[in-house]
Write an enzyme that holds these catalytic residues in place. Structure first.
Site, PDB file in Angstrom:
ATOM      1  N   TYR A 146      -0.858   4.828  -9.963  1.00 21.68           N
ATOM      2  CA  TYR A 146      -0.110   3.572  -9.874  1.00 21.68           C
ATOM      3  C   TYR A 146      -1.044   2.512  -9.320  1.00 21.68           C
ATOM      4  O   TYR A 146      -1.731   2.745  -8.321  1.00 21.68           O
ATOM      5  CB  TYR A 146       1.092   3.749  -8.949  1.00 21.68           C
ATOM      6  CG  TYR A 146       1.860   2.467  -8.672  1.00 21.68           C
ATOM      7  CD1 TYR A 146       2.600   1.840  -9.679  1.00 21.68           C
ATOM      8  CD2 TYR A 146       1.849   1.884  -7.403  1.00 21.68           C
ATOM      9  CE1 TYR A 146       3.308   0.669  -9.425  1.00 21.68           C
ATOM     10  CE2 TYR A 146       2.555   0.712  -7.143  1.00 21.68           C
ATOM     11  CZ  TYR A 146       3.283   0.109  -8.155  1.00 21.68           C
ATOM     12  OH  TYR A 146       3.979  -1.046  -7.901  1.00 21.68           O
ATOM     13  N   ASP A 241      -9.353   1.961  -7.252  1.00 18.52           N
ATOM     14  CA  ASP A 241      -8.177   1.415  -6.579  1.00 18.52           C
ATOM     15  C   ASP A 241      -7.981   2.226  -5.299  1.00 18.52           C
ATOM     16  O   ASP A 241      -7.374   3.293  -5.311  1.00 18.52           O
ATOM     17  CB  ASP A 241      -6.954   1.503  -7.491  1.00 18.52           C
ATOM     18  CG  ASP A 241      -5.702   0.969  -6.795  1.00 18.52           C
ATOM     19  OD1 ASP A 241      -5.790   0.635  -5.584  1.00 18.52           O
ATOM     20  OD2 ASP A 241      -4.653   0.903  -7.445  1.00 18.52           O
ATOM     21  N   LYS A 269      -2.881  -1.943   2.048  1.00 18.09           N
ATOM     22  CA  LYS A 269      -2.270  -1.055   3.039  1.00 18.09           C
ATOM     23  C   LYS A 269      -3.009  -1.057   4.388  1.00 18.09           C
ATOM     24  O   LYS A 269      -2.801  -1.979   5.171  1.00 18.09           O
ATOM     25  CB  LYS A 269      -2.103   0.329   2.423  1.00 18.09           C
ATOM     26  CG  LYS A 269      -1.147   0.237   1.203  1.00 18.09           C
ATOM     27  CD  LYS A 269      -0.627   1.533   0.665  1.00 18.09           C
ATOM     28  CE  LYS A 269       0.491   1.264  -0.341  1.00 18.09           C
ATOM     29  NZ  LYS A 269       0.213   1.649  -1.704  1.00 18.09           N
TER      30      LYS A 269
HETATM   31  C1  LIG Z   1       0.539   0.739  -2.953  1.00 13.77           C
HETATM   32  C2  LIG Z   1      -0.472   0.719  -4.064  1.00 13.77           C
HETATM   33  C3  LIG Z   1      -0.681  -0.411  -4.867  1.00 13.77           C
HETATM   34  C4  LIG Z   1       0.196  -1.626  -4.791  1.00 13.77           C
HETATM   35  O1  LIG Z   1       0.118  -2.256  -3.569  1.00 13.77           O
HETATM   36  P1  LIG Z   1       1.325  -3.243  -3.131  1.00 13.77           P
HETATM   37  O2  LIG Z   1       0.868  -3.775  -1.826  1.00 13.77           O
HETATM   38  O3  LIG Z   1       2.539  -2.393  -3.068  1.00 13.77           O
HETATM   39  O4  LIG Z   1       1.415  -4.283  -4.180  1.00 13.77           O
HETATM   40  C5  LIG Z   1      -1.703  -0.386  -5.781  1.00 13.77           C
HETATM   41  N1  LIG Z   1      -2.485   0.689  -5.919  1.00 13.77           N
HETATM   42  C6  LIG Z   1      -2.315   1.796  -5.178  1.00 13.77           C
HETATM   43  C7  LIG Z   1      -3.217   2.966  -5.362  1.00 13.77           C
HETATM   44  C8  LIG Z   1      -1.287   1.850  -4.239  1.00 13.77           C
HETATM   45  O5  LIG Z   1      -1.095   2.981  -3.536  1.00 13.77           O
END
Ligand SMILES: *Cc1c(COP(=O)(O)O)cnc(C)c1O
Length: 430
Positions: A146, A241, A269
């Site tokens: 994701y 990512d 995060k």
């Molecule tokens: C949480 C997450 C996102 C999205 O981040 P948001 O702050 O929720 O928009 C994108 N990539 C990864 C791997 C994630 O865990």
């Protein structure tokens, strides 16, 4: 057994009146496990307290950011100090340099960073940067990863490896989705074959180095290496990512854990320490393609927000202290192995994965879980029972079996033992 909550139920009804589904992010709604989401009111260290005053040991940690636990005094101080000075200017501040410089100092090969407000923004901007830099349109991603909810990345697999992506949500135009190709995570042959055929049209391969959005699935040996080689030989960019894995699986993330260098890194995060921050970074050559130096547009009113920068910087400084990481990782191993032991005793088939402070358990007969198809075969009904059993014991797990678990430095050995005792009781009743 703790008494059944009433406040959360009432609040959920009220919430549904004004907020679609009662939540501001779908996974919070408990659809995967049934029942009513818990509404929380306060938090301290490893514990969160709901509207009825019930205490839970928190293994969600706001989906990863709270690696120091809740309300760390040093982080709170930094935030308070900055709040008194100013909340936002929409103009440059020294704090932005401090955090950018600190992150670049930690991450090898990352010369420059652009701050944004969320992980979604980071990945969306990284994809635009890769397309602008290479002059190519196609993006390769992997099933089960994701990357936030932007159009190019909210795409599922077509039927064959080379069929183009289909939108995984109404509202995503087909003409955008079909520029995204979705492959199987950890399938080295497949990505090599596809890149041999169409590598020259691919702007970027984007990957979660350790997937945290189909529970917790680490890369098999050689997978990230293969991605690196495919990109280098075709001129495509490799995007890690690391919104979830950054400063979570290792003091510096996947670059440290696996020794593979991405061209662009996405962060989020943990780097906000609980406030909304995302970032993307790379070499000077790539990053200077972004406006105002370069032609690729990207912007944000609250980007680099001073309060968020103060929170992020205080957090990163604490977690990059030399003795920070090992104890939290050790605790993670202790928790995961402990649950597996108790599942074996209770004759509940279970497998686990964990890397650093990220972990996952799978209600599965398989010996090893390495891809999305296997994750999808796990027993979600059994997980839902386990989840509610643990919730009643005062343990807050992610309300879906396809989410990773987390650990913080605020969790104690006693918290883990308490959790394992609860797991034993719950597993024996499954
Ligand atoms: C949480 C997450 C996102 C999205 O981040 P948001 O702050 O929720 O928009 C994108 N990539 C990864 C791997 C994630 O865990």
């Amino acid at each position: 057994m703790i008494k059944k909550t009433n406040r959360s139920q009432k609040l959920f009804e009220d919430a549904k009146e004004y907020i679609p589904g009662g939540v501001n992010s779908p996974v919070r709604a408990f659809k995967a496990v049934g029942g009513t989401p818990v509404f929380f009111q306060s938090a301290k260290g490893a514990y969160i307290f709901d509207e009825d005053g019930r205490r839970f040991i928190d293994f969600v940690l706001s989906w990863g950011p709270m690696i120091l636990g809740h309300g760390n005094p040093v982080v709170l101080d930094a935030i308070r100090k900055q709040l008194e000075r100013a909340m936002t200017f929409g103009a440059p501040t020294a704090l932005e340099i401090n955090l950018a410089e600190y992150i670049c100092g930690l991450l090898p090969g990352i010369d420059m960073i652009r701050m944004v407000n969320s992980g979604t923004e980071a990945t969306m901007s990284a994809v635009r940067l890769a397309r602008g830099f290479t002059g190519r349109d196609k993006i390769i991603k992997f099933e089960g990863c994701y990357h936030g909810h932007s159009d190019s990345l909210l795409v599922k697999a077509g039927s064959g490896a080379l069929t183009l992506g289909i939108p995984s949500s109404p509202g995503v135009p087909e003409c955008i989705a079909n520029q995204t190709i979705t492959l199987t995570y950890n399938d080295i042959n497949q990505v090599q074959q596809v890149m041999e055929q169409i590598g020259s049209e691919v702007a970027a391969i984007i990957v979660e180095p350790v997937v945290g959005n189909m529970n917790c699935v680490p890369p098999i040996r050689g997978f990230l290496n293969a991605l690196r080689e495919c990109c280098s030989s075709t001129g495509a960019l490799l995007i890690f990512d690391e919104v979830m894995t950054g400063f979570r699986i290792n003091p510096i993330g996947a670059i440290g854990e696996y020794g593979i260098q991405p061209d662009i890194i996405c962060l989020g995060k943990v780097i906000g320490g609980g406030l909304p921050v995302g970032a993307f970074g790379g070499s000077r050559e790539i990053m200077e393609q972004i406006a105002p130096v370069g032609p690729i547009y990207q912007a944000g009113t609250l980007a680099g927000n001073p309060v968020a920068m103060a929170s992020g910087l205080a957090t990163l400084k604490l977690i990059s202290e030399p003795n920070f990481f090992n104890p939290v990782s050790t605790l993670t191993t202790r928790l995961v192995n402990g649950i597996i032991d108790r599942a074996r005793d209770a004759k509940v088939p279970m497998t686990s994965n964990h890397v650093g402070t990220m972990w996952g358990i799978f209600f599965s007969h398989e010996r090893e879980i390495i891809n999305y198809k296997q994750v999808m075969r796990c027993d979600t009904k059994r997980f839902a029972k386990f989840f509610h059993g643990m919730l009643a014991e005062g343990i807050y797990l992610a309300p879906a079996s396809f989410e990773a678990g987390f650990m913080s430095s605020a969790h104690s050995v006693q918290d883990i033992e308490y959790t394992l005792d609860a797991a034993e009781r719950v597993l024996n009743k499954l």
